[in-house]
Structures are given as C-alpha cells and as structure tokens.
Design a protein around this motif. Sequence first.
Motif, PDB file in Angstrom:
ATOM      1  N   PRO A 143      21.429  13.144  16.587  1.00 22.34           N
ATOM      2  CA  PRO A 143      22.491  12.309  17.252  1.00 22.34           C
ATOM      3  C   PRO A 143      23.894  12.247  16.515  1.00 22.34           C
ATOM      4  O   PRO A 143      24.743  12.153  17.044  1.00 22.34           O
ATOM      5  N   ILE A 144      23.873  12.482  15.285  1.00 22.31           N
ATOM      6  CA  ILE A 144      25.114  12.493  14.537  1.00 22.31           C
ATOM      7  C   ILE A 144      25.634  14.008  14.659  1.00 22.31           C
ATOM      8  O   ILE A 144      26.746  14.176  14.053  1.00 22.31           O
ATOM      9  N   LYS A 145      25.081  14.902  15.197  1.00 21.12           N
ATOM     10  CA  LYS A 145      25.574  16.261  15.607  1.00 21.12           C
ATOM     11  C   LYS A 145      26.231  16.955  14.596  1.00 21.12           C
ATOM     12  O   LYS A 145      26.934  17.877  14.351  1.00 21.12           O
ATOM     13  N   ARG A 146      25.228  16.833  13.353  1.00 28.43           N
ATOM     14  CA  ARG A 146      25.407  18.028  12.040  1.00 28.43           C
ATOM     15  C   ARG A 146      23.881  17.623  11.222  1.00 28.43           C
ATOM     16  O   ARG A 146      23.282  16.744  11.710  1.00 28.43           O
ATOM     17  N   ILE A 147      23.933  18.681  10.331  1.00 25.68           N
ATOM     18  CA  ILE A 147      22.939  18.474   9.519  1.00 25.68           C
ATOM     19  C   ILE A 147      23.338  18.005   8.031  1.00 25.68           C
ATOM     20  O   ILE A 147      24.343  18.053   7.751  1.00 25.68           O
ATOM     21  N   ALA A 148      22.325  17.425   7.464  1.00 25.78           N
ATOM     22  CA  ALA A 148      22.800  16.646   5.846  1.00 25.78           C
ATOM     23  C   ALA A 148      23.201  17.795   4.959  1.00 25.78           C
ATOM     24  O   ALA A 148      22.635  18.767   4.978  1.00 25.78           O
ATOM     25  N   LYS A 149      23.830  17.150   4.095  1.00 23.71           N
ATOM     26  CA  LYS A 149      24.140  17.764   2.762  1.00 23.71           C
ATOM     27  C   LYS A 149      23.103  17.399   1.686  1.00 23.71           C
ATOM     28  O   LYS A 149      22.837  16.208   1.830  1.00 23.71           O
ATOM     29  N   PRO A 150      22.763  18.297   0.673  1.00 24.90           N
ATOM     30  CA  PRO A 150      21.783  17.683  -0.390  1.00 24.90           C
ATOM     31  C   PRO A 150      22.598  16.245  -1.054  1.00 24.90           C
ATOM     32  O   PRO A 150      21.639  15.615  -1.156  1.00 24.90           O
ATOM     33  N   SER A 151      23.621  16.300  -1.193  1.00 28.66           N
ATOM     34  CA  SER A 151      24.292  15.284  -1.926  1.00 28.66           C
ATOM     35  C   SER A 151      24.007  13.986  -1.280  1.00 28.66           C
ATOM     36  O   SER A 151      23.896  13.067  -1.778  1.00 28.66           O
ATOM     37  N   GLU A 152      23.885  13.888   0.182  1.00 27.56           N
ATOM     38  CA  GLU A 152      23.833  12.821   0.848  1.00 27.56           C
ATOM     39  C   GLU A 152      22.419  12.172   0.722  1.00 27.56           C
ATOM     40  O   GLU A 152      21.899  11.007   0.726  1.00 27.56           O
ATOM     41  N   ILE A 153      21.227  13.040   0.681  1.00 28.17           N
ATOM     42  CA  ILE A 153      20.036  12.809   0.460  1.00 28.17           C
ATOM     43  C   ILE A 153      19.855  12.371  -0.962  1.00 28.17           C
ATOM     44  O   ILE A 153      19.140  11.240  -1.298  1.00 28.17           O
ATOM     45  N   ALA A 154      20.438  12.872  -1.913  1.00 29.83           N
ATOM     46  CA  ALA A 154      20.581  12.484  -3.397  1.00 29.83           C
ATOM     47  C   ALA A 154      20.948  11.163  -3.559  1.00 29.83           C
ATOM     48  O   ALA A 154      20.202  10.357  -4.229  1.00 29.83           O
ATOM     49  N   ASP A 213      10.243   6.633 -16.860  1.00 31.47           N
ATOM     50  CA  ASP A 213      10.648   5.398 -16.037  1.00 31.47           C
ATOM     51  C   ASP A 213      10.817   5.989 -14.588  1.00 31.47           C
ATOM     52  O   ASP A 213      10.628   4.945 -13.750  1.00 31.47           O
ATOM     53  N   ALA A 214      11.052   6.995 -14.243  1.00 27.07           N
ATOM     54  CA  ALA A 214      11.405   7.528 -12.828  1.00 27.07           C
ATOM     55  C   ALA A 214      10.763   8.959 -12.690  1.00 27.07           C
ATOM     56  O   ALA A 214      10.615   9.954 -13.546  1.00 27.07           O
ATOM     57  N   LEU A 215      10.107   9.079 -11.530  1.00 27.75           N
ATOM     58  CA  LEU A 215       9.383  10.318 -10.915  1.00 27.75           C
ATOM     59  C   LEU A 215      10.146  10.822  -9.440  1.00 27.75           C
ATOM     60  O   LEU A 215       9.664   9.727  -8.616  1.00 27.75           O
ATOM     61  N   PHE A 216      10.539  11.711  -9.133  1.00 24.09           N
ATOM     62  CA  PHE A 216      11.148  12.219  -7.894  1.00 24.09           C
ATOM     63  C   PHE A 216       9.934  13.557  -7.643  1.00 24.09           C
ATOM     64  O   PHE A 216      10.481  14.491  -8.202  1.00 24.09           O
ATOM     65  N   ALA A 217       8.983  13.213  -7.005  1.00 25.26           N
ATOM     66  CA  ALA A 217       8.157  14.569  -6.719  1.00 25.26           C
ATOM     67  C   ALA A 217       8.657  15.160  -5.345  1.00 25.26           C
ATOM     68  O   ALA A 217       8.670  14.816  -3.977  1.00 25.26           O
ATOM     69  N   ASN A 218       9.634  16.056  -5.725  1.00 23.90           N
ATOM     70  CA  ASN A 218      10.536  16.541  -4.591  1.00 23.90           C
ATOM     71  C   ASN A 218      10.098  17.952  -4.306  1.00 23.90           C
ATOM     72  O   ASN A 218      10.428  18.598  -3.118  1.00 23.90           O
ATOM     73  N   ALA A 219       9.553  18.943  -5.114  1.00 16.90           N
ATOM     74  CA  ALA A 219       9.092  20.213  -4.746  1.00 16.90           C
ATOM     75  C   ALA A 219       8.355  20.243  -3.662  1.00 16.90           C
ATOM     76  O   ALA A 219       7.403  19.521  -3.336  1.00 16.90           O
ATOM     77  N   GLY A 220       8.653  21.416  -2.978  1.00 11.23           N
ATOM     78  CA  GLY A 220       7.843  21.590  -1.532  1.00 11.23           C
ATOM     79  C   GLY A 220       8.367  22.953  -0.854  1.00 11.23           C
ATOM     80  O   GLY A 220       9.374  23.451  -1.171  1.00 11.23           O
ATOM     81  N   ILE A 221       7.435  23.237  -0.066  1.00 10.25           N
ATOM     82  CA  ILE A 221       7.789  24.273   0.592  1.00 10.25           C
ATOM     83  C   ILE A 221       7.550  24.255   2.308  1.00 10.25           C
ATOM     84  O   ILE A 221       6.874  23.351   2.607  1.00 10.25           O
ATOM     85  N   HIS A 222       8.205  25.158   3.096  1.00 10.50           N
ATOM     86  CA  HIS A 222       7.991  24.881   4.671  1.00 10.50           C
ATOM     87  C   HIS A 222       7.276  26.222   5.421  1.00 10.50           C
ATOM     88  O   HIS A 222       7.150  27.323   4.447  1.00 10.50           O
ATOM     89  N   LYS A 223       6.747  25.938   6.297  1.00  5.32           N
ATOM     90  CA  LYS A 223       6.255  27.039   7.006  1.00  5.32           C
ATOM     91  C   LYS A 223       6.057  26.924   8.610  1.00  5.32           C
ATOM     92  O   LYS A 223       5.594  25.805   9.072  1.00  5.32           O
ATOM     93  N   SER A 280      15.757  22.567  -9.465  1.00  8.08           N
ATOM     94  CA  SER A 280      16.757  23.854  -9.729  1.00  8.08           C
ATOM     95  C   SER A 280      17.556  24.086  -8.512  1.00  8.08           C
ATOM     96  O   SER A 280      18.496  24.823  -8.692  1.00  8.08           O
ATOM     97  N   SER A 281      17.452  23.635  -7.398  1.00  6.07           N
ATOM     98  CA  SER A 281      18.050  23.816  -6.306  1.00  6.07           C
ATOM     99  C   SER A 281      18.139  22.681  -5.291  1.00  6.07           C
ATOM    100  O   SER A 281      16.945  21.674  -5.263  1.00  6.07           O
ATOM    101  N   GLY A 282      19.074  22.648  -4.297  1.00 11.47           N
ATOM    102  CA  GLY A 282      18.861  21.830  -3.139  1.00 11.47           C
ATOM    103  C   GLY A 282      18.619  20.380  -3.284  1.00 11.47           C
ATOM    104  O   GLY A 282      19.750  19.841  -4.213  1.00 11.47           O
ATOM    105  N   ILE A 283      17.947  19.407  -2.731  1.00 11.11           N
ATOM    106  CA  ILE A 283      18.044  18.113  -2.894  1.00 11.11           C
ATOM    107  C   ILE A 283      17.697  17.638  -4.353  1.00 11.11           C
ATOM    108  O   ILE A 283      18.155  16.895  -5.047  1.00 11.11           O
ATOM    109  N   GLY A 284      16.686  18.283  -4.955  1.00 13.53           N
ATOM    110  CA  GLY A 284      16.262  18.115  -6.406  1.00 13.53           C
ATOM    111  C   GLY A 284      17.269  18.327  -7.261  1.00 13.53           C
ATOM    112  O   GLY A 284      17.500  17.456  -8.368  1.00 13.53           O
ATOM    113  N   PHE A 285      18.191  19.361  -7.105  1.00 12.63           N
ATOM    114  CA  PHE A 285      19.200  19.585  -8.105  1.00 12.63           C
ATOM    115  C   PHE A 285      20.329  18.517  -8.030  1.00 12.63           C
ATOM    116  O   PHE A 285      20.652  18.078  -9.037  1.00 12.63           O
TER     117      PHE A 285
END
Length: 247
Positions: A208-219, A73-83, A14-19
């Motif tokens: 090193p690339i001096k920025r953070i990623a966009k979700p679309s790049e990971i997707a 056919d495909a499974l993306f186990a993406n859900a997670g949380i941080h602490k 529903s959000s982020g990389i999974g979306f």
Amino acid sequence: MRFDNKVAIVTGGSSGIGFETGQRLSSEGARVYNLDIAESEAVASKFIHCDVSSFEQIQNAVQSVIAAEGKIDALFANAGIHKFGTIEETAIEDMEKVISINCFGIFYLLKAVLPVMRKQESGSILLMGSDQSFVGKGSSSVYGMSKGAVAQLTKSTAIDYAPFNIRVNCICPGTCETGILKRAVGEFNQLTGVSELEILQMLENAQPIKRIAKPSEIASLACYLLSSENSFMTGALVPVDGGYTCQ
C-alpha cells in the motif's frame, strides 16, 4: 543512551537488517556480538564466526560472549534464508537447509541463551519473523512454513519465560532491500522468466505504501523492541510491512 552497558547478540549481523541493527545498538551504547558465517567490515560489533544451524557452534559462541562479558542482555535472532518454490519445486535438501537455519537456528539460540537470561532474571529477545508469519504467499511453501513456526515459538517462549523477566517478541518485516531479496528476485526470474526490474516493480506495487523497506527502517523498530521502552510487551508479532498484511 538506551543500551548503555548492555551486551547484545545479533545473528546474521554482517549484512542487511542484522548489520543495521547491530550498528544502531552499538551507537546507543551496547557491546554487540555479531554471529555470522560471513565476516563484516563493521567496526561497531565483535565478530564471531558461527553457523546457526550448528548447536555446537552456537553453544561455543554464546560461551565466548559469557566469558568476555558475564551476561547477555539482548538477543536478536535475525539470521535466515529464503527459498522460492511450491512443494513440488522444492528439493528436500533445500527444505532441510531453510528449516535448519530459520527454525532450528532460532531454537538452538534460545536453548543456549535462555539459561543465561533466566539466571540473570532479565533479558530481551527478538526473533525474526516475516509478513508470512501472518499471511500465505504463492511459491513460498518452505519459507512460509518456517516463519509460521517462528511466530508460534515466540508466543510459547514468551509465556514460559515471562516469570523470569524475559521478554520475547517477533518482528515481522515485509519486502526489504536486502541480499536475501536480491537472491530471491534472481531465483524468481529464473523460475518464471519475468525480468528482475518487473519483479521489483510488482513487489513495490503490492505494498500500500508503494515501495519496499530499507534495512534501517526495520532496524529502528528492532532496537525499540529490544529496549526497555516496551517493558510491558512480550509474545507480540509486530508487522513492519508498508501495510501489506492489513489489506
């Protein structure tokens, strides 16, 4: 299209990389099922309310997909949380919550989906790792522990299910513009008093690339790893981190 007539499950879609991954899979022909606790406005996927820390809910969700499609056919186990936090700073209940979602949630998904794929004798699975599947970071004891566990689960599962034509890989993103990052930055701000703007600048400068990623790049990489284009890859931990872990 790469995913024509394919059925895919994405958790935390529903959000982020999974979306972003769900949207891209759908645009390439897949019928996508989003298992999440928060409903999404995405019309590209079918939403099933599911708390991945509950094996019963995962079983019910997977059975719903099988009843509708007859296969997975495909499974993306993406859900997670941080602490954030050292061991002393991390409450037991917070530790249990992170492990229940980041580790148990993935194990439960595999437990429910692997029998289906084994019967089919085909399937592609992608687990959500982290740059912390490779390296340690301060004030990240329980999160790092969970992502280290995911890395090892990837390897052992890949070995066990290779004879059934099931590939299991692990995508390991670095810092990415997601809701998880926003919450983590806020949490770090409360713990340290460092402003959120300074924290984001620190994170950008650490790459090193001096920025953070966009979700679309990971997707983009996630979809490749789920596709048949990488038919000889299994058990791999694949960094997509702006060069962070190669330092």
